[in-house]
Design a protein around this motif. Sequence first.
Motif, PDB file in Angstrom:
ATOM      1  N   LYS A 183       0.818  -1.208   0.000  1.00 36.49           N
ATOM      2  CA  LYS A 183       0.000   0.000   0.000  1.00 36.49           C
ATOM      3  C   LYS A 183       0.851   1.257   0.000  1.00 36.49           C
ATOM      4  O   LYS A 183       0.572   2.222  -0.723  1.00 36.49           O
ATOM      5  CB  LYS A 183      -0.927  -0.008   1.224  1.00 36.49           C
ATOM      6  CG  LYS A 183      -1.810   1.231   1.331  1.00 36.49           C
ATOM      7  CD  LYS A 183      -2.695   1.154   2.571  1.00 36.49           C
ATOM      8  CE  LYS A 183      -3.549   2.409   2.716  1.00 36.49           C
ATOM      9  NZ  LYS A 183      -4.400   2.360   3.939  1.00 36.49           N
ATOM     10  N   HIS A 184       1.912   1.252   0.787  1.00 36.70           N
ATOM     11  CA  HIS A 184       2.682   2.474   1.012  1.00 36.70           C
ATOM     12  C   HIS A 184       3.801   2.657  -0.012  1.00 36.70           C
ATOM     13  O   HIS A 184       4.029   3.758  -0.506  1.00 36.70           O
ATOM     14  CB  HIS A 184       3.266   2.455   2.425  1.00 36.70           C
ATOM     15  CG  HIS A 184       3.853   3.757   2.864  1.00 36.70           C
ATOM     16  ND1 HIS A 184       3.096   4.892   3.074  1.00 36.70           N
ATOM     17  CD2 HIS A 184       5.136   4.123   3.134  1.00 36.70           C
ATOM     18  CE1 HIS A 184       3.880   5.889   3.454  1.00 36.70           C
ATOM     19  NE2 HIS A 184       5.122   5.445   3.489  1.00 36.70           N
ATOM     20  N   ASP A 231       4.232  11.194  -1.595  1.00 37.11           N
ATOM     21  CA  ASP A 231       2.848  11.621  -1.824  1.00 37.11           C
ATOM     22  C   ASP A 231       1.894  11.090  -0.758  1.00 37.11           C
ATOM     23  O   ASP A 231       1.008  11.788  -0.299  1.00 37.11           O
ATOM     24  CB  ASP A 231       2.369  11.161  -3.212  1.00 37.11           C
ATOM     25  CG  ASP A 231       3.028  11.961  -4.330  1.00 37.11           C
ATOM     26  OD1 ASP A 231       3.501  13.073  -4.052  1.00 37.11           O
ATOM     27  OD2 ASP A 231       3.071  11.463  -5.467  1.00 37.11           O
ATOM     28  N   ASN A 232       2.079   9.830  -0.389  1.00 33.30           N
ATOM     29  CA  ASN A 232       1.189   9.220   0.606  1.00 33.30           C
ATOM     30  C   ASN A 232       1.933   8.983   1.914  1.00 33.30           C
ATOM     31  O   ASN A 232       1.872   7.912   2.503  1.00 33.30           O
ATOM     32  CB  ASN A 232       0.612   7.904   0.076  1.00 33.30           C
ATOM     33  CG  ASN A 232       1.691   6.889  -0.252  1.00 33.30           C
ATOM     34  OD1 ASN A 232       2.825   7.260  -0.565  1.00 33.30           O
ATOM     35  ND2 ASN A 232       1.366   5.609  -0.183  1.00 33.30           N
ATOM     36  N   SER A 233       2.636  10.007   2.364  1.00 37.72           N
ATOM     37  CA  SER A 233       3.498   9.855   3.541  1.00 37.72           C
ATOM     38  C   SER A 233       2.683   9.614   4.808  1.00 37.72           C
ATOM     39  O   SER A 233       1.540  10.052   4.921  1.00 37.72           O
ATOM     40  CB  SER A 233       4.364  11.100   3.729  1.00 37.72           C
ATOM     41  OG  SER A 233       3.561  12.216   4.045  1.00 37.72           O
TER      42      SER A 233
END
Length: 399
Positions: free
Chosen positions: A108-109, A265-267
């Motif tokens: 996911k990350h 971006d998805n930190s």
Amino acid sequence: MNEFLTNDTKVIILLCGFFGNDKSIKPLPQSKYNLLARWLHSNKMRPEDLLEKENVLQASIGTNIELEYLKTLLNRGVQLGFAVEEWQRHGVWIISRSDKNYPSYYKKHLKEQSPPLLYGIGDISLLNNGGICIVGSRKVDDKGILFTEESAKICALNNITVISGAAKGVDQISMITALNNGGISVGVLAENLLKTSLDRNYRNAISDKRLVLISHRHPNAHFTVAAAMARNKLIYGLSDFGLVVSSEFKKGGTWAGAEEELKRDNSIPVFVRTGESIPLGNNKLLELGAIPWTNEIDVNNLKSQLIFLSENRKRKEKDVNLFNIIEQNNIKNEPLDSKREVYEVVLPIILKYIESINDIDELAQVLNITKTQLNIWLTLAVSEKRLKELSQPVRYIKI
């Protein structure tokens, strides 16, 4: 080869793994493996399909990876068998991105930055607990040590997994403190998985299923700066939150890892220790978007507190003060509901947020205006067919 490996993982080790004594054979770098993985997916194949020669030829053509190179890597089955037997005797498990028990947090990350292979010792299920990564410099002062110990202990009391790199200094202190207080920990290593697993600080916790050690490198790998830097994102990638205890400015792995995560971006939310006598890097990380660690910890409900602080920061980052916008556009100070020019300035901002924030009260708060004023503008936008109003519940969508 050993049955505890899936066929997919066997192939991925052959392609990407280091083993045996022949150092002239260089495994596929991750960028090349990602290219191959995309080709397999687009052709509705799995890595195990490369055990068939005709598929290897097609893969070479489709990816421009040299055919003889692929064949050489895939023909290392005998050497792999010996290596895997040795690793298995020492309790090492191996999983690949194709395995069902590969950490969902990584997929996911990190997505394609997820390592193709993971080697580990300990309870693999601990990799999907999430938690907080506590990181910092090897050289840390007494205040930093005390802060690390207190933070790790509170995590243990709240059943929050402590994730770190097991390096000397903050990393090791946080992991050992959590374990000594009955907590759970995950160590993400850049070197010497086998040697580290024999450390007396870790042996009992591994047996008690409260510690798992993992590495993206083979179990006997030696230290390299590149591997240590690559490991940073793997620490953050398993975590719900990050906590930087001490960091130099633009130097060392702690800074590099935190900076990389904050720019992602998805930190995940990255917290940092503040106060007197902290390293310069800590303050500079705040400028990059890190969140000050609270001095008033809710000992009985730490996770909820961290979620609240994280969401509060997000709200502040996207908060739009319309009065500043009005001032910047040289609009005279008159009642907003009577100003067409104000409406034209504000509407693009409303359209930007309206689909992600459906609650009118929340949108008014984010825009820093009254609900009455917002409803005036929404009604006008609907009449001009720039928005559509839906009911049950009341909400708006762009046309």
